[in-house]
Write a protein that holds these residues in place. Sequence first.
Motif, PDB file in Angstrom:
ATOM      1  N   VAL A  27       0.841  -1.203   0.000  1.00  0.00           N
ATOM      2  CA  VAL A  27       0.000   0.000   0.000  1.00  0.00           C
ATOM      3  C   VAL A  27       0.875   1.251   0.000  1.00  0.00           C
ATOM      4  CG1 VAL A  27      -1.612   1.341   1.405  1.00  0.00           C
ATOM      5  CG2 VAL A  27      -2.005  -1.093   1.049  1.00  0.00           C
ATOM      6  N   PHE A  28       1.881   1.296   0.859  1.00  0.00           N
ATOM      7  CA  PHE A  28       2.734   2.484   0.916  1.00  0.00           C
ATOM      8  C   PHE A  28       3.547   2.665  -0.360  1.00  0.00           C
ATOM      9  CE2 PHE A  28       2.045   2.342   5.557  1.00  0.00           C
ATOM     10  CZ  PHE A  28       1.681   3.663   5.733  1.00  0.00           C
ATOM     11  N   LEU A  29       4.036   1.573  -0.933  1.00  0.00           N
ATOM     12  CA  LEU A  29       4.795   1.690  -2.172  1.00  0.00           C
ATOM     13  C   LEU A  29       3.901   2.118  -3.333  1.00  0.00           C
ATOM     14  CD1 LEU A  29       7.125  -1.408  -1.764  1.00  0.00           C
ATOM     15  CD2 LEU A  29       7.730   1.005  -1.491  1.00  0.00           C
ATOM     16  N   ALA A  30       2.662   1.645  -3.367  1.00  0.00           N
ATOM     17  CA  ALA A  30       1.727   2.079  -4.405  1.00  0.00           C
ATOM     18  C   ALA A  30       1.379   3.554  -4.239  1.00  0.00           C
ATOM     19  CB  ALA A  30       0.459   1.225  -4.364  1.00  0.00           C
ATOM     20  N   LEU A  31       1.229   4.000  -2.997  1.00  0.00           N
ATOM     21  CA  LEU A  31       0.964   5.419  -2.764  1.00  0.00           C
ATOM     22  C   LEU A  31       2.131   6.288  -3.232  1.00  0.00           C
ATOM     23  CD1 LEU A  31      -0.774   5.468   0.719  1.00  0.00           C
ATOM     24  CD2 LEU A  31      -1.730   6.222  -1.450  1.00  0.00           C
ATOM     25  N   SER A  32       3.345   5.819  -3.028  1.00  0.00           N
ATOM     26  CA  SER A  32       4.490   6.614  -3.485  1.00  0.00           C
ATOM     27  C   SER A  32       4.499   6.721  -5.008  1.00  0.00           C
ATOM     28  CB  SER A  32       5.794   6.020  -2.977  1.00  0.00           C
ATOM     29  OG  SER A  32       6.075   4.790  -3.593  1.00  0.00           O
ATOM     30  N   LEU A  33       4.147   5.638  -5.696  1.00  0.00           N
ATOM     31  CA  LEU A  33       4.054   5.709  -7.160  1.00  0.00           C
ATOM     32  C   LEU A  33       2.927   6.641  -7.602  1.00  0.00           C
ATOM     33  CD1 LEU A  33       4.571   1.980  -8.151  1.00  0.00           C
ATOM     34  CD2 LEU A  33       6.138   3.882  -8.545  1.00  0.00           C
ATOM     35  N   PHE A  34       1.810   6.583  -6.897  1.00  0.00           N
ATOM     36  CA  PHE A  34       0.686   7.456  -7.231  1.00  0.00           C
ATOM     37  C   PHE A  34       1.075   8.928  -7.099  1.00  0.00           C
ATOM     38  CE2 PHE A  34      -2.893   9.976  -5.622  1.00  0.00           C
ATOM     39  CZ  PHE A  34      -3.733   9.919  -6.714  1.00  0.00           C
ATOM     40  N   ILE A  38       1.297  11.834  -9.947  1.00  0.00           N
ATOM     41  CA  ILE A  38       0.497  13.058  -9.846  1.00  0.00           C
ATOM     42  C   ILE A  38       1.394  14.292  -9.922  1.00  0.00           C
ATOM     43  CG2 ILE A  38      -0.960  14.397  -8.248  1.00  0.00           C
ATOM     44  CD1 ILE A  38      -2.443  12.188  -9.674  1.00  0.00           C
ATOM     45  N   ALA A  39       2.604  14.191  -9.409  1.00  0.00           N
ATOM     46  CA  ALA A  39       3.518  15.341  -9.422  1.00  0.00           C
ATOM     47  C   ALA A  39       3.830  15.790 -10.844  1.00  0.00           C
ATOM     48  CB  ALA A  39       4.807  14.996  -8.685  1.00  0.00           C
ATOM     49  N   ALA A  50       5.704  19.271  -3.229  1.00  0.00           N
ATOM     50  CA  ALA A  50       4.895  18.747  -2.126  1.00  0.00           C
ATOM     51  C   ALA A  50       4.459  17.313  -2.395  1.00  0.00           C
ATOM     52  CB  ALA A  50       3.679  19.642  -1.902  1.00  0.00           C
ATOM     53  N   THR A  51       3.974  17.037  -3.597  1.00  0.00           N
ATOM     54  CA  THR A  51       3.532  15.674  -3.891  1.00  0.00           C
ATOM     55  C   THR A  51       4.716  14.715  -3.980  1.00  0.00           C
ATOM     56  OG1 THR A  51       3.438  16.208  -6.253  1.00  0.00           O
ATOM     57  CG2 THR A  51       1.375  16.306  -5.018  1.00  0.00           C
ATOM     58  N   LEU A  52       5.854  15.185  -4.469  1.00  0.00           N
ATOM     59  CA  LEU A  52       7.039  14.331  -4.481  1.00  0.00           C
ATOM     60  C   LEU A  52       7.540  14.056  -3.064  1.00  0.00           C
ATOM     61  CD1 LEU A  52       9.059  15.621  -7.548  1.00  0.00           C
ATOM     62  CD2 LEU A  52       7.922  13.411  -7.280  1.00  0.00           C
TER      63      LEU A  52
END
Length: 72
Positions: A27-34, A38-39, A50-52
């Motif tokens: 979940v955390f790794l997928a959020l980092s890719l998301f 988005i950035a 901020a998003t990065l």
Amino acid sequence: MSEEADAAYQDAVAADDKGDRFDLATVFLALSLFFGGIATVFRRHLPQVATLAIGGAGLLIGGGAVVWAHLG
């Protein structure tokens, strides 16, 4: 047989807990890719940074969760 069944049950519970830790890491790794994806959409510098930063934090937490899952 009861003792063998209890031992097998405890092994299954430990394996399930380890699988849950890997799910958390996923979940955390997928959020980092998301957030990294988005950035690229933002044209201004501040929202990109901020998003990065959020994605980078997710990457660090996800990496830590992977290590925790392997050690646990």
